[in-house]
Design a protein around this motif. Structure first.
Motif, PDB file in Angstrom:
ATOM      1  N   LEU A   1      -4.333   6.352   0.028  1.00 10.70           N
ATOM      2  CA  LEU A   1      -3.632   5.707   1.145  1.00 10.70           C
ATOM      3  C   LEU A   1      -4.154   4.289   1.371  1.00 10.70           C
ATOM      4  O   LEU A   1      -3.391   3.388   1.732  1.00 10.70           O
ATOM      5  N   GLY A   2      -5.448   4.100   1.106  1.00 10.02           N
ATOM      6  CA  GLY A   2      -6.037   2.769   1.254  1.00 10.02           C
ATOM      7  C   GLY A   2      -5.489   1.772   0.244  1.00 10.02           C
ATOM      8  O   GLY A   2      -5.557   0.562   0.451  1.00 10.02           O
ATOM      9  N   LEU A   3      -4.936   2.273  -0.850  1.00  7.23           N
ATOM     10  CA  LEU A   3      -4.405   1.381  -1.895  1.00  7.23           C
ATOM     11  C   LEU A   3      -2.967   0.940  -1.599  1.00  7.23           C
ATOM     12  O   LEU A   3      -2.430   0.069  -2.276  1.00  7.23           O
ATOM     13  N   VAL A   4      -2.352   1.593  -0.622  1.00  6.96           N
ATOM     14  CA  VAL A   4      -0.922   1.324  -0.377  1.00  6.96           C
ATOM     15  C   VAL A   4      -0.753   0.293   0.729  1.00  6.96           C
ATOM     16  O   VAL A   4      -1.262   0.464   1.831  1.00  6.96           O
ATOM     17  N   GLN A   5      -0.025  -0.751   0.399  1.00  9.93           N
ATOM     18  CA  GLN A   5       0.325  -1.756   1.405  1.00  9.93           C
ATOM     19  C   GLN A   5       1.794  -1.511   1.766  1.00  9.93           C
ATOM     20  O   GLN A   5       2.665  -1.621   0.904  1.00  9.93           O
TER      21      GLN A   5
END
Ligand SMILES: Nc1nc2c(c(=O)[nH]1)N[C@H]1C(S)=C(S)[C@@H](COP(=O)(O)OP(=O)(O)OC[C@H]3O[C@@H](n4cnc5c(N)ncnc54)[C@H](O)[C@@H]3O)O[C@H]1N2
Ligand code: MOO
Ligand SMILES: [Mg+2]
Length: 432
Positions: free
Chosen positions: A12-16
């Protein structure tokens, strides 16, 4: 091997998420069902647009009828009939009433509606048999919504109620987020398309179809890119193509430790940053998650590609591939789509297990079956019969839940409570 929760948070941290300006498109209201609103909507109309009647009956002055009852009715002269859609022409004076119907505009002078059943009609006179409450059955202008205030917020999914609101507010075109494009690649020399006769050792590429269905159901646009042979050059070509055409790439197969498992190597050669290689879940242990920076994506696509392309190298086993999609790809896809945070996470519910649930305790284990509500509103989990091998896609049909046996536990006994990941339509995510 990463714990599942940690993998989820890295992913989730990789998704902008989509940008309301760069990633929005205009659609007709008739084509907006299931889309996600990208811009706030306000209306210049009050709701209701004018004071109107909530009943078929008579528009009266409350003062004229406030102390009447069946033995001593108020007797009023009917001056006008007002059907819905017609503007009233007369003001109701003391001692007068207007015949009115549901949805029709209130006439000037009247402040209350008496429903037909509480009256008796004699020619041009109406007898009010019961004292109404002040303002009874009047739907006042702007009592539902005031013009100019926020009507719908960005990030909401457009289901039937929101479509109704937009129609009523005369929004015939609106700005929604584009659907994420998800490229799908199946790797494997043994794979053939469903229309080809099987030679010894071959199997049908079911993952291509499963993943396309998964993506479409999750609100994305599947971009099926077919079967790629387990050959470095073929893989390199296919992955390079995939990252220029999609926001997310899903490949299946080739991520374990076998001699033909080339995916990680090719990703590294193509300049991807690899964030995850395996997760402590069963099925679904080999899971490669990587990102390609916008600069490594074809310049042709740069206008669109202001964010990294997210790559999921999913395991080839058909159950493993789908379980990984439900557990890890779906939250990422939903975050990217513009949905608000409270809707990304997978839905886990507590259920009572009908069967013993076994695990070797080494990985978080997902056992597939049916999640159902019993007549008392309690969730029940029914383990499906047959082999729980990650290669057995046959008994995966009709799955609505994955029961979770945590790391360190080897048995959840029948009758005990178990956490179940909802994967079917039972707990379909409501609009937010
Ligand atoms: N020595 C080890 N071997 C394996 C390990 C391990 O840790 N050590 N992990 C096992 C696990 S767990 C899984 S899951 C699989 C994952 O393997 P890959 O992702 O490399 O996938 P493949 O080897 O290419 O294929 C596995 C399996 O799935 C079938 N398959 C592949 N693609 C499709 C498709 N598109 N449609 C339907 N079925 C497909 C393929 O024929 C194989 O049977 O590795 C274990 N091995
Ligand atoms: O992780 Mo594999 O998916 O157990 O078969
Ligand atoms: Mg393999």
């Amino acid at each position: 091997m990463l714990p599942a929760k940690e993998a989820e948070s890295i992913i989730l941290g990789l998704v902008q998420p989509f940008d309301p300006k760069l990633d929005a498109e205009i659609v007709e209201l008739s084509a907006a069902t299931d889309r996600i609103l990208a811009s706030p909507v306000t209306s210049q109309l009050d709701f209701p647009h004018w004071d109107n009647s909530a009943m078929d009956g008579y528009a009266v002055r409350h003062a004229d009828a406030k102390s009447c009852h069946a033995e001593q009715p108020a007797v009023l002269e009917i001056i006008e009939e007002i059907p819905a859609g017609i503007e009233p022409q007369h003001t109701v004076q003391p001692g007068q009433a207007s015949r009115i119907f549901t949805g029709a505009c209130m006439p000037k002078g009247a402040d209350t509606v008496v429903m037909q059943e509480r009256t008796r009609r004699e020619g041009t006179r109406v007898f009010i048999l019961e004292a109404p409450k002040p303002q009874a059955f009047v739907r006042h202008r702007a009592s539902f919504y005031q013009a100019g205030t926020p009507l719908l917020q960005p990030g909401i999914k457009l289901n039937a109620p929101e479509i109704a609101v937009l129609a009523a507010a005369q929004c015939t075109t609106l700005s929604v987020y584009r659907r994420p494009r998800v490229a799908i690649l199946s790797t494997g020399n043994e794979l053939v398309t469903p229309d080809q006769p099987l030679q010894p050792g071959q199997i049908v590429d079911s993952n291509q179809y499963a993943l396309a269905a998964f993506v479409a159901l999750a609100g994305g646009i599947p971009v099926p890119l077919g079967i790629v042979r387990d050959e470095p050059e073929a893989l390199k070509k296919a992955i390079s193509q995939a990252i220029t055409t999609a926001d997310i790439v899903l490949s299946t197969g080739g991520v374990s430790v076998g001699d033909y498992d080339y995916v990680d190597r090719i990703l590294a050669e193509l300049g991807a940053e690899i964030h995850i290689r395996s997760v402590a879940v069963k099925p679904g242990k080999p899971l490669t998650v990587a990102t390609f920076l916008p600069s490594s994506v074809s310049p042709l696509e740069k206008g669109r590609s202001t964010r990294s392309v997210l790559y999921f190298g999913l395991p080839g086993n058909p159950v493993s591939a789908l379980v990984s999609c439900w557990r890890f790809v779906q939250p990422a896809l939903w975050k990217l789509s513009g949905l608000p945070q409270e809707t990304w996470q997978p839905i886990f519910v507590q259920a009572r297990s009908h069967h013993d649930l076994h695990s070797d305790g080494r990985r978080e284990t997902y056992l597939w079956g049916r999640l159902q509500l019993d007549t008392n509103g309690v969730y029940e989990f029914h383990l499906v019969g047959g082999s729980h091998s990650s290669g057995n896609l046959i008994n995966l049909a009709q799955t609505t839940g994955l029961a979770v046996v945590p790391v360190g536990e080897t048995l959840i006994a029948a009758g005990e409570s178990v956490q179940v990941l909802s994967v079917g339509s039972l707990l379909g995510r409501a609009s937010s």
